[in-house]
Motif scaffolding. Structure first.
Motif, PDB file in Angstrom:
ATOM      1  N   VAL A 117       1.122  50.513  32.485  1.00 18.68           N
ATOM      2  CA  VAL A 117       0.865  50.034  31.136  1.00 18.68           C
ATOM      3  C   VAL A 117       0.470  51.230  30.282  1.00 18.68           C
ATOM      4  O   VAL A 117      -0.230  52.129  30.743  1.00 18.68           O
ATOM      5  N   SER A 118       0.902  51.256  29.038  1.00 20.83           N
ATOM      6  CA  SER A 118       0.593  52.378  28.147  1.00 20.83           C
ATOM      7  C   SER A 118      -0.913  52.433  27.889  1.00 20.83           C
ATOM      8  O   SER A 118      -1.599  51.405  27.922  1.00 20.83           O
ATOM      9  N   PRO A 119      -1.449  53.636  27.603  1.00 21.63           N
ATOM     10  CA  PRO A 119      -2.883  53.749  27.291  1.00 21.63           C
ATOM     11  C   PRO A 119      -3.297  52.857  26.132  1.00 21.63           C
ATOM     12  O   PRO A 119      -4.393  52.291  26.128  1.00 21.63           O
ATOM     13  N   LEU A 120      -2.427  52.707  25.122  1.00 21.46           N
ATOM     14  CA  LEU A 120      -2.755  51.867  23.973  1.00 21.46           C
ATOM     15  C   LEU A 120      -2.903  50.411  24.394  1.00 21.46           C
ATOM     16  O   LEU A 120      -3.841  49.716  24.001  1.00 21.46           O
ATOM     17  N   ALA A 121      -1.965  49.956  25.235  1.00 21.01           N
ATOM     18  CA  ALA A 121      -2.033  48.576  25.707  1.00 21.01           C
ATOM     19  C   ALA A 121      -3.277  48.355  26.555  1.00 21.01           C
ATOM     20  O   ALA A 121      -3.920  47.301  26.488  1.00 21.01           O
ATOM     21  N   ARG A 122      -3.652  49.346  27.353  1.00 26.32           N
ATOM     22  CA  ARG A 122      -4.850  49.219  28.176  1.00 26.32           C
ATOM     23  C   ARG A 122      -6.106  49.197  27.308  1.00 26.32           C
ATOM     24  O   ARG A 122      -7.095  48.536  27.634  1.00 26.32           O
ATOM     25  N   ALA A 123      -6.091  49.938  26.202  1.00 28.49           N
ATOM     26  CA  ALA A 123      -7.264  49.997  25.335  1.00 28.49           C
ATOM     27  C   ALA A 123      -7.530  48.659  24.664  1.00 28.49           C
ATOM     28  O   ALA A 123      -8.685  48.275  24.455  1.00 28.49           O
ATOM     29  N   VAL A 246      -9.568  67.115  37.498  1.00 28.59           N
ATOM     30  CA  VAL A 246      -9.740  67.719  38.828  1.00 28.59           C
ATOM     31  C   VAL A 246      -8.979  66.908  39.881  1.00 28.59           C
ATOM     32  O   VAL A 246      -8.295  67.467  40.746  1.00 28.59           O
ATOM     33  N   ILE A 247      -9.102  65.588  39.823  1.00 29.08           N
ATOM     34  CA  ILE A 247      -8.416  64.748  40.813  1.00 29.08           C
ATOM     35  C   ILE A 247      -6.905  64.926  40.703  1.00 29.08           C
ATOM     36  O   ILE A 247      -6.211  65.072  41.718  1.00 29.08           O
ATOM     37  N   ARG A 248      -6.388  64.911  39.492  1.00 31.35           N
ATOM     38  CA  ARG A 248      -4.946  65.099  39.309  1.00 31.35           C
ATOM     39  C   ARG A 248      -4.494  66.447  39.884  1.00 31.35           C
ATOM     40  O   ARG A 248      -3.459  66.540  40.537  1.00 31.35           O
ATOM     41  N   GLU A 249      -5.280  67.480  39.646  1.00 36.04           N
ATOM     42  CA  GLU A 249      -4.941  68.816  40.152  1.00 36.04           C
ATOM     43  C   GLU A 249      -4.939  68.841  41.675  1.00 36.04           C
ATOM     44  O   GLU A 249      -4.024  69.401  42.303  1.00 36.04           O
ATOM     45  N   GLN A 250      -5.947  68.210  42.293  1.00 37.44           N
ATOM     46  CA  GLN A 250      -6.020  68.179  43.753  1.00 37.44           C
ATOM     47  C   GLN A 250      -4.883  67.351  44.349  1.00 37.44           C
ATOM     48  O   GLN A 250      -4.345  67.687  45.409  1.00 37.44           O
ATOM     49  N   GLY A 274     -11.093  53.949  29.613  1.00 35.63           N
ATOM     50  CA  GLY A 274     -10.906  53.464  30.982  1.00 35.63           C
ATOM     51  C   GLY A 274     -11.673  54.351  31.932  1.00 35.63           C
ATOM     52  O   GLY A 274     -11.837  55.543  31.704  1.00 35.63           O
ATOM     53  N   ASP A 275     -12.205  53.785  33.016  1.00 34.87           N
ATOM     54  CA  ASP A 275     -12.958  54.626  33.940  1.00 34.87           C
ATOM     55  C   ASP A 275     -11.990  55.525  34.714  1.00 34.87           C
ATOM     56  O   ASP A 275     -10.770  55.413  34.604  1.00 34.87           O
ATOM     57  N   THR A 276     -12.559  56.440  35.482  1.00 36.49           N
ATOM     58  CA  THR A 276     -11.746  57.448  36.163  1.00 36.49           C
ATOM     59  C   THR A 276     -10.705  56.822  37.071  1.00 36.49           C
ATOM     60  O   THR A 276      -9.533  57.232  37.075  1.00 36.49           O
ATOM     61  N   THR A 277     -11.092  55.809  37.836  1.00 40.81           N
ATOM     62  CA  THR A 277     -10.153  55.187  38.773  1.00 40.81           C
ATOM     63  C   THR A 277      -8.974  54.568  38.044  1.00 40.81           C
ATOM     64  O   THR A 277      -7.814  54.744  38.433  1.00 40.81           O
ATOM     65  N   GLU A 278      -9.253  53.831  36.975  1.00 37.46           N
ATOM     66  CA  GLU A 278      -8.169  53.188  36.233  1.00 37.46           C
ATOM     67  C   GLU A 278      -7.208  54.225  35.657  1.00 37.46           C
ATOM     68  O   GLU A 278      -5.983  54.040  35.663  1.00 37.46           O
ATOM     69  N   ARG A 279      -7.740  55.334  35.172  1.00 36.00           N
ATOM     70  CA  ARG A 279      -6.886  56.371  34.584  1.00 36.00           C
ATOM     71  C   ARG A 279      -6.034  57.055  35.652  1.00 36.00           C
ATOM     72  O   ARG A 279      -4.880  57.409  35.410  1.00 36.00           O
ATOM     73  N   SER A 283      -1.863  56.970  35.982  1.00 33.62           N
ATOM     74  CA  SER A 283      -1.097  58.220  35.994  1.00 33.62           C
ATOM     75  C   SER A 283       0.076  58.151  36.959  1.00 33.62           C
ATOM     76  O   SER A 283       1.047  58.898  36.820  1.00 33.62           O
ATOM     77  N   ALA A 284      -0.019  57.266  37.965  1.00 34.24           N
ATOM     78  CA  ALA A 284       1.060  57.036  38.947  1.00 34.24           C
ATOM     79  C   ALA A 284       1.425  58.285  39.732  1.00 34.24           C
ATOM     80  O   ALA A 284       2.530  58.407  40.237  1.00 34.24           O
ATOM     81  N   LEU A 285       0.482  59.230  39.871  1.00 30.17           N
ATOM     82  CA  LEU A 285       0.764  60.432  40.654  1.00 30.17           C
ATOM     83  C   LEU A 285       0.792  60.122  42.149  1.00 30.17           C
ATOM     84  O   LEU A 285       1.478  60.804  42.908  1.00 30.17           O
TER      85      LEU A 285
END
Length: 295
Positions: A117-123, A246-250, A274-279, A283-285
């Motif tokens: 879902v887009s960030p705007l839709a989540r907001a 940091v999480i995305r980089e790791q 959105g909290d860290t987990t939701e973000r 990201s779907a990485l």
């Protein structure tokens, strides 16, 4: 003995070919856990049916086809030394249906596909995966497109800046990560990202001692947890920076398949971002295993 006794797969496609379906089937085969499939049926093409009785009949026909195909596919999974079962529900209130199934089945994990879902839709809305992660007392495993059947690298992300009760929460996150790593013969990494914002350090020279003390206070419980759970030195990552970055980089550097993280209720600006987990989920990485703070 298997860490998992029962897995719950949420399926919106009766063919069971989605990334979550592949992950759930592979986990069941690897662990010997039972697998229950909850088919969430959504009617379609109703605009052509004007009269209520025609609409009801059309929904009933669609649902019957969905249910029959789902049960056929569940029967074809062919798990050894365990069982697979299935049921289908019309998706009027999917969260209510899922929570009812959780209360009845009491699985060790809920497995669902990522519906990006887009960030705007989540907001300005509350996507289903966010509702589920916040409402479920059972860990929720969200699987994006392109995910491997079984994970080979698992990253447990903890936060040692949490208050006293956070120690138990961090241990629960690590135990969930270890359980999956053991069952999948995967490599386990442990990450703590800490962010010391320059906004709080007006004079960096005067604050250097204070910053060192703060970092040490965050590092001590991290090292204690890593020692307690036997995390290899080369798999320990204590990194300064904004947690999401940091999480995305790791994830990219370590080729992580699953990040195991905690769910907390965001406050203030966090409600918008959105909290860290939701973000990380959005990201779907990689896949995410979300652990609720309240067991």
């Amino acid at each position: 003995m298997s860490q998992y006794q029962q897995l719950l797969l949420l399926a919106q496609d009766a063919e069971l070919t989605s990334p979550a379906a592949r992950r759930a089937t592979a986990l069941a085969r690897a662990t010997g856990a039972g697998l229950h499939v909850l088919g969430l049926f959504e009617p379609h093409g109703l605009g052509h049916w004007q009269q209520e009785k025609d609409t009801d009949r059309h929904i009933a026909e669609q649902f019957g086809q969905f249910r029959d195909r789902l049960l056929e596919q569940v029967g074809a999974i062919g798990l050894d030394n365990t069982c697979a079962s299935g049921q289908a529900v019309v998706c009027d209130d999917p969260l209510k249906d899922v929570l009812a199934c959780l209360g009845e089945r009491r699985p060790d994990m809920v497995i669902s596909d990522l519906h990006k879902v887009s960030p705007l839709a989540r907001a300005f809305g509350t996507p289903f995966d966010k509702q589920l992660m916040q409402a479920s007392q059972v860990p929720v495993h969200v699987v994006p497109d392109g995910a491997a059947a079984l994970p080979k690298v698992i990253l447990a992300a903890i936060d040692t800046s949490l208050p006293e009760q956070g120690a138990d929460f961090n241990q629960r996150i690590i135990r969930q990560a270890m359980a999956m790593a053991l069952q999948c013969d995967a490599r386990l990494h442990l990450l703590c990202a800490y962010d010391i914002s320059p906004l709080f350090v007006a004079d960096s020279n005067a604050a250097s001692d204070w910053v060192e003390e703060l970092v040490a206070a965050l590092r001590e419980p991290y090292d204690a947890l890593a020692d307690l759970y036997g995390v290899a030195p080369e798999c320990r990552h204590f990194v300064q920076g904004a947690p999401v970055a940091v999480i995305r980089e790791q994830v990219l550097d370590l080729a992580v398949d699953v990040v195991v993280m905690g769910i907390v209720q965001p406050k203030g600006l966090g409600k918008l971002l959105g909290d860290t987990t939701e973000r990380i989920v959005n990201s779907a990485l990689c896949s995410v295993l979300a652990v609720n703070r309240t067991p």
